[in-house]
Design an enzyme around this catalytic site. Structure first.
Site, PDB file in Angstrom:
ATOM      1  N   PHE A   1     -47.820 -56.152  49.580  1.00  0.00           N
ATOM      2  CA  PHE A   1     -47.056 -55.001  50.083  1.00  0.00           C
ATOM      3  C   PHE A   1     -46.289 -54.349  48.947  1.00  0.00           C
ATOM      4  O   PHE A   1     -45.559 -55.014  48.218  1.00  0.00           O
ATOM      5  CB  PHE A   1     -46.074 -55.430  51.180  1.00  0.00           C
TER       6      PHE A   1
ATOM      7  N   ASP B   1     -44.326 -56.659  40.915  1.00  0.00           N
ATOM      8  CA  ASP B   1     -43.440 -56.057  41.906  1.00  0.00           C
ATOM      9  C   ASP B   1     -42.431 -57.125  42.326  1.00  0.00           C
ATOM     10  O   ASP B   1     -42.753 -58.022  43.092  1.00  0.00           O
ATOM     11  CB  ASP B   1     -44.270 -55.561  43.095  1.00  0.00           C
TER      12      ASP B   1
ATOM     13  N   LYS C   1     -34.522 -52.986  46.438  1.00  0.00           N
ATOM     14  CA  LYS C   1     -33.780 -53.759  47.431  1.00  0.00           C
ATOM     15  C   LYS C   1     -32.350 -54.151  46.993  1.00  0.00           C
ATOM     16  O   LYS C   1     -31.440 -53.400  47.202  1.00  0.00           O
ATOM     17  CB  LYS C   1     -34.595 -54.966  47.867  1.00  0.00           C
TER      18      LYS C   1
HETATM   19  C1  LIG Z   1     -39.550 -53.656  50.319  1.00  0.00           C
HETATM   20  C2  LIG Z   1     -40.622 -53.691  49.323  1.00  0.00           C
HETATM   21  C3  LIG Z   1     -41.171 -52.513  48.782  1.00  0.00           C
HETATM   22  C4  LIG Z   1     -40.785 -51.137  49.251  1.00  0.00           C
HETATM   23  O1  LIG Z   1     -39.439 -50.828  49.039  1.00  0.00           O
HETATM   24  P1  LIG Z   1     -38.780 -49.576  49.810  1.00  0.00           P
HETATM   25  O2  LIG Z   1     -37.412 -49.502  49.226  1.00  0.00           O
HETATM   26  O3  LIG Z   1     -38.795 -49.887  51.265  1.00  0.00           O
HETATM   27  O4  LIG Z   1     -39.606 -48.390  49.487  1.00  0.00           O
HETATM   28  C5  LIG Z   1     -42.145 -52.647  47.810  1.00  0.00           C
HETATM   29  N1  LIG Z   1     -42.559 -53.861  47.371  1.00  0.00           N
HETATM   30  C6  LIG Z   1     -42.038 -55.001  47.857  1.00  0.00           C
HETATM   31  C7  LIG Z   1     -42.512 -56.310  47.327  1.00  0.00           C
HETATM   32  C8  LIG Z   1     -41.074 -54.961  48.859  1.00  0.00           C
HETATM   33  O5  LIG Z   1     -40.596 -56.105  49.366  1.00  0.00           O
END
Ligand SMILES: *Cc1c(COP(=O)(O)O)cnc(C)c1O
Length: 383
Positions: free
Chosen positions: A127, A212, A241
């Site tokens: 994700f 990420d 986050k």
């Molecule tokens: C939450 C998340 C995102 C997206 O972040 P947003 O601030 O909601 O756009 C991308 N990658 C990972 C691993 C995440 O946990």
């Protein structure tokens, strides 16, 4: 009174609770009831709700200067970029307003760097966000299908499978994007050595490694960044986050040789790196050091994992690192568990039908962990 559902788009399945205030790991709702927050937003409020240091930094900055264009300097952004660069062995930063924007920047930068190489290899069930580029990287067909056509040039391979990755790394690949631990997929921790293998495969193929760490980063797993557990350094790093303590901020960092592929005008953001979220992020980074939150995440996580293993229904799997923990239930029913916890004033997050995710504020004490565990035990007994 207007019903929220009448005036907002139906993208969230909301619980019927309205929160008014927060302090540390505790929230208070509109009836005055107190809740133990084992979600921290979703891994956002790592230093706890309304940490006095973060609140003070936001208040001070909001009273001094809230916005100027990125065509000018501000001290909070410069200081924050310097701090993040120090923490990452000299990476250069681009600031956006969300995790997805950090990923968009990473994809554009990788393609700029790759020149003729355009392919991005990502992982199944991974994700990376909801904007179209980030969604193309996300390996979840159910989230993608309604919005096709997505940007081209994305290939997905199974997570935790170096052989599959090796086969995908042909001469067209600019970068591999990967989570250190898959979060939204249900807290999937790869085998030891996997990240190192991915790093080596990228090196052999002449591809960049984008990690990420939007969810795993900033002390959540017991290190500043989860890649440190394996000593596998990325070329590009995505953060979000927890970064600005709840204010919207994302950051894409890259090794200078990669970062300098961008030219003036290649990318931009009106709000990115604004003085207020930057000041908040500086306070967050201070608190992480002053309160030893890497160590706290490691020891608190151990306690919570042990406790969960002891009380979870037979056949459950408990997995995670630091205070990023998933509990997979053998027979599903995750939402019912989350609902039963909410009734007992504890917030946990259900992912799909089978997994309960725990990503509490890192400032959580042993006593608070035990309080959460005793409520969960009651819930498991009742179900
Ligand atoms: C939450 C998340 C995102 C997206 O972040 P947003 O601030 O909601 O756009 C991308 N990658 C990972 C691993 C995440 O946990």
């Amino acid at each position: 009174m207007t019903q929220l559902d009448d005036v907002t788009m139906p993208t969230y399945k909301r619980w019927p609770v309205e929160f008014l205030s927060g302090e540390g790991v505790w929230l208070r709702d509109s009836s005055g009831d107190r809740y133990l927050d084992l979600m921290a937003g979703i891994a956002v409020a790592s230093v706890g709700h309304c940490h006095p240091k973060v609140t003070a930094a936001i208040s001070y900055q909001a009273a001094s200067l809230v916005h100027v264009s990125n065509l000018y300097l501000t001290r909070p952004q410069a200081e924050l970029a310097g701090r993040l660069s120090n923490m990452t062995g000299g990476m250069k930063v681009f600031f956006g307003n969300s995790g997805a924007e950090a990923v968009e920047c990473a994809i554009k930068l990788a393609r700029r760097w790759g020149d003729a190489k355009r392919t991005i290899v990502a992982t199944e069930k991974g994700f990376h966000g909801r904007t179209l580029g980030a969604l193309a990287a996300t390996g979840q067909p159910d989230k993608q299908a309604p919005f096709e056509p997505l940007p081209l040039g994305f290939v997905h391979v199974p997570f935790d499978d170096p052989g599959a990755l090796e086969r995908a790394l042909d001469g067209t690949v600019a970068a591999v994007i990967i989570e250190a631990i898959q979060g939204e997929a249900g807290v999937i921790v790869p085998s030891p050595g996997y990240l190192k293998d991915v790093r080596a495969l990228c090196d052999d193929a002449g591809a960049l490694l984008i990690i990420d760490e939007i969810q795993t980063g900033l002390a959540r797993t017991g290190r500043h960044f989860a890649y440190e557990h394996e000593g596998a350094r990325p070329d590009i790093l995505c953060l979000g986050k927890a970064l600005a303590g709840g204010l919207p901020m994302g950051a894409c960092l890259a090794r200078p040789e990669v970062a300098d592929s961008f030219q003036v005008g290649d990318h931009g953001s009106t709000f990115g790196g604004g003085p207020v979220p930057s000041a908040a992020a500086l306070a967050v980074l201070d608190v992480i050091e002053e309160e030893g939150l890497c160590d706290r995440a490691a020891s608190g996580g151990e306690r919570l994992m042990k406790g969960l293993s002891a009380i979870a229904p037979e056949g459950s799997v408990v997995r995670g690192k630091g205070l990023m923990i998933g509990l997979e239930l053998p027979d599903g029913g995750a939402r019912a568990v989350a609902g039963a916890c909410l009734e007992r004033k504890v917030l946990v997050n259900d992912i799909g039908d089978r997994v309960i995710r725990f990503v509490p504020p890192l400032v959580i004490s042993d006593e608070e962990i035990d309080q959460g565990l005793s409520v969960l035990e009651e819930v498991f007994d009742a179900i």
